[in-house]
Design a protein around this motif. Sequence first.
Motif, short mmCIF file in Angstrom:
data_model
loop_
_atom_site.label_atom_id
_atom_site.label_comp_id
_atom_site.label_asym_id
_atom_site.label_seq_id
_atom_site.Cartn_x
_atom_site.Cartn_y
_atom_site.Cartn_z
N SER A 25 6.16 7.80 -0.35
CA SER A 25 5.79 6.82 -1.39
C SER A 25 5.64 5.42 -0.82
N LEU A 26 6.26 5.16 0.35
CA LEU A 26 6.13 3.83 0.96
C LEU A 26 4.68 3.50 1.28
N TRP A 27 3.86 4.53 1.52
CA TRP A 27 2.44 4.30 1.82
C TRP A 27 1.72 3.68 0.63
N LEU A 28 2.18 3.99 -0.61
CA LEU A 28 1.54 3.50 -1.82
C LEU A 28 2.32 2.36 -2.46
N SER A 29 3.56 2.13 -2.01
CA SER A 29 4.46 1.21 -2.72
C SER A 29 4.01 -0.23 -2.58
N HIS A 30 4.27 -1.00 -3.63
CA HIS A 30 4.06 -2.45 -3.59
C HIS A 30 5.06 -3.06 -2.61
N ARG B 239 6.00 0.19 -8.34
CA ARG B 239 4.55 0.11 -8.43
C ARG B 239 3.91 0.87 -7.28
N LEU B 240 2.87 1.69 -7.62
CA LEU B 240 2.12 2.44 -6.62
C LEU B 240 0.66 1.99 -6.65
N ARG B 241 0.06 1.99 -5.46
CA ARG B 241 -1.30 1.47 -5.33
C ARG B 241 -2.33 2.51 -5.76
N HIS B 242 -3.25 2.10 -6.63
CA HIS B 242 -4.37 2.94 -7.04
C HIS B 242 -5.44 2.93 -5.95
#
Length: 953
Positions: free
Chosen positions: A496-501, A527-530
């Motif tokens: 999830s760190l790849w997408l995390s704010h 928050r996760l990146r779209h």
Amino acid sequence: MADRIRAFDWPATPLGPLEGWSPQLKAMVELLLRSPLPMTLLWGPEGILIYNSGYAVISGARHPGNLGRSALDAWPEAADFNRHVIAAGRRGESLSFKDQTLVLYRNGVREEVWMDLNYTPVLDAHQQPVGILAILTENTTRVQEEQRRQRAEASLREANERIQLALDAGAVIGTWMWDVPRDHFTGDVRFARSFSIPPEELVEGRALSQVVQSIHPDDRPHVEALIGDALRQGGPYRAEYRVRQLDGSWLWLEANGHVELDAQGQALRFPGVLLNIDARKKAEMRQAFVLSLTDRLRTLSEPRQLLAAATEMLGRKLGVHRVSYAEADLTAGETALLASWSEGPDTPGDGLETLAPGFTARLEQGLTVVHPGGGGQEPGAVLAVPLLREQRLRAVLALSQPGPRVWRPEDISLAEEVATRTWEAAERARAEAALRELNVTLEQQIRERTQERNRLWELSLSPFLVTDLEGHWLSASPTWNQALGWTEKELLGRTSLWLSHPEDEARLREVTAQVAGGQKVQGFENRLRHRDGSYRWFSWWAMPSEGLVYCVARDVTAEKQRQAELERTQEQLRQAQKMEAVGQLTGGIAHDFNNLLAGIVGALNLLDRRLKAGKLDNVQRYIEAATSSAMRAASLTHRLLAFARRQSLDVKPTDINARVVSMEELLRRTLGENIVLRMALEPRLWPALTDSNQFENALLNLVINARDAMPDGGKLTVATSNTHLDEAAARAFDELAPGDYVLLSVSDTGQGMPPEVIARAFEPFFTTKPIGQGTGLGLSMIYGFVRQSGGHVRIESQVGQGTTLSLLLPRHVAEVAASEEPLPGEPPRARLGETILVVEDDASVRMVVMDVLADLGYQAVEAGDAQQALPYIEGRERLDLLITDVGLPGMNGRQLAEIARQRRPGLKVLFATGYAEGAAVRGGFLEPGMEMITKPFSLEALAERVRAMLPFP
């Protein structure tokens, strides 16, 4: 004198010929005729009228007929009043009346007049009353103008109340005003439309009982009860109810009002506003229905039971005749009825049968299908909600009823949500039933469990996820693609760190470590990146099991946006309230200072003209006027600094009892004769830590406020006592520490204050006094001074019962040394060679101080700032005292004093300041050999302070 009397064309009177009048009568008549004031003489026991031309004007058409007549006969409508006056005069008593109301017929018509009347007995040589001298001033025009002004102000207050209610409520769709004693209810056009009442009827007014007929019968008893409570208790009123509309529907409204009571507690006026809360109430009722449906479905496990319960609840909620739930296959033209509910006898052809083969369906907006009635049947209204899975129709929820019906958007939306939730619940129930039946073979259990798992993941609106203990994504449901735009292939294998704010990474690592340690996680948000670069908020539930972590997430982005919007709205409201307070404060300051500056500038201009013309008369008067206005401006500034807690306090151990006793005579003179002053002082009172001068100002302000609250007289008590506040008691006072305090209370038996006045009593420029009779800074000054001293202020009041205002001041543990007041006299002069450095950035102030010191014989040098002063400090010339402003540009006065004392140890320093934020309490600002004087100061005070700091050896 006889000729002047005959000018009135007197008739024959019982007074006799002029030459027979007594000396007293002749003297009084001569006084009458020469006086410019309206005067009359009531002579003898009958009160015979002898008057001048001013009184003739007041007499109107009754002049000259009233000359020589008894006052009882001349003014029969006021005979009782005049009889009382004559009797008092015969006893030698004087009478005085202010704004006396009389009803007279002086010009043949009834007139209500107001007069100031003063009656004084006339004595003969033996000091016996022989007549009464009356001086009259008619105030009718002034009083009538005042009454008109008061009526105009009352109308303005009423209008302002209605406007303020509307502004406070927001989203207003109507206003009303109910005159309770007359039962006269009026409303604006928007109110009338909301209640489906012709606007012209509400403009003219109705009885309340006619208006409430538009309220829903189920809501009316509750509303009437709330109105009854408001009429009895007064104050705010709030109610929510439904109102009938012209099309037969019901509109949800919120009513907010305020009931005003008279002195006897009877309701007078009831203004208010209407808010449209229809959307909110319907959303709340929908949410409540959905929650109730969810709770009901949670108790059921068999799919048909779930569908049957849902159809019944939806049918009763929307008030339709029949609700049916069926599986459908349009390609095969078949339907299978799963559940059905009907209100009353079943009617063929008005339900799901319309979906049978051979009928045509029209799809509207991809959400609902509307079908006509069956062949030969009475036309009816049908709403069908399809359930699509993988772009195929799987099921249909149908609602029908005989006769026409307009399906409202909220009906359609609710039916869609119920259809989706119920079908998903049924799907889950089927899945659970299937899982319970997986006992045939291991292969069959594995195969069916995998199939059900896939169906759940595909059907669920919430994203599912399986990770390892390090957080790597191992399996993700298809919903993740809809939520974030990434494909399953792009997500798997990553953490999830790849997408995390970036701001959420630290917390995410902590949560991952907790789950790896075997802890469950609920409600974690990040928050996760779209794929498009934006971020979505998710709330997580995660549970570790057998080396894996099973997660369910919920997209809460919309909720976060709503919360942020709410916070922005609240911040805007707080900012608006701050700007309103700033506007009120600056407006009050501008008004008062403009008045004070007008007095100063005007007096100085006149003084300048006189001096240029060489005229010295009235010069002292102009100087005194300018000085008085300047001192009043200084007093206002001190009050503002006290309110802001930025004044410079000389906090020392103070004997509060001694200060109160020293002011007793001043307080008695301030109160007057009709108020009794009582002292209740604790003989063993502790010393207090406070500024004695500010304390005396505060006490005087409290006594003046108490006096004004007792216009008809009363009793005022000044009391002192020792008190101790423990932890619990201290929490009742804002920011007050537990410990010992000295309590001073001022209690009156006056009018008292209602709660809304107490709530605003310490606001700047808030006053209940008429315009021109108070600045509204008295209590705010007291509050700022006491809080700055480390104490607190408390108000206890009840309308009609009086008020007690108490000051809590910190205790000083040692004894207080007796103080000695300086004796007045000539300003002390300098000794030979004494040199003073004056540092002041204001050229005018610097010039005045330099001239004063020169007049007193001091050698004085000046500097405009600290940089200009340093050469004098570092030089070798004699320097006995440094006088410096605290707020200098660049290096401030306190820093300059530190440098000066390093160069010249023991140098005396006198700080002059009008505002010193860092010097709020002098005890923490001044060192030995340092003193402070507050601007503006008198020249005598400056001379005394300088001489005291430079004593003779």
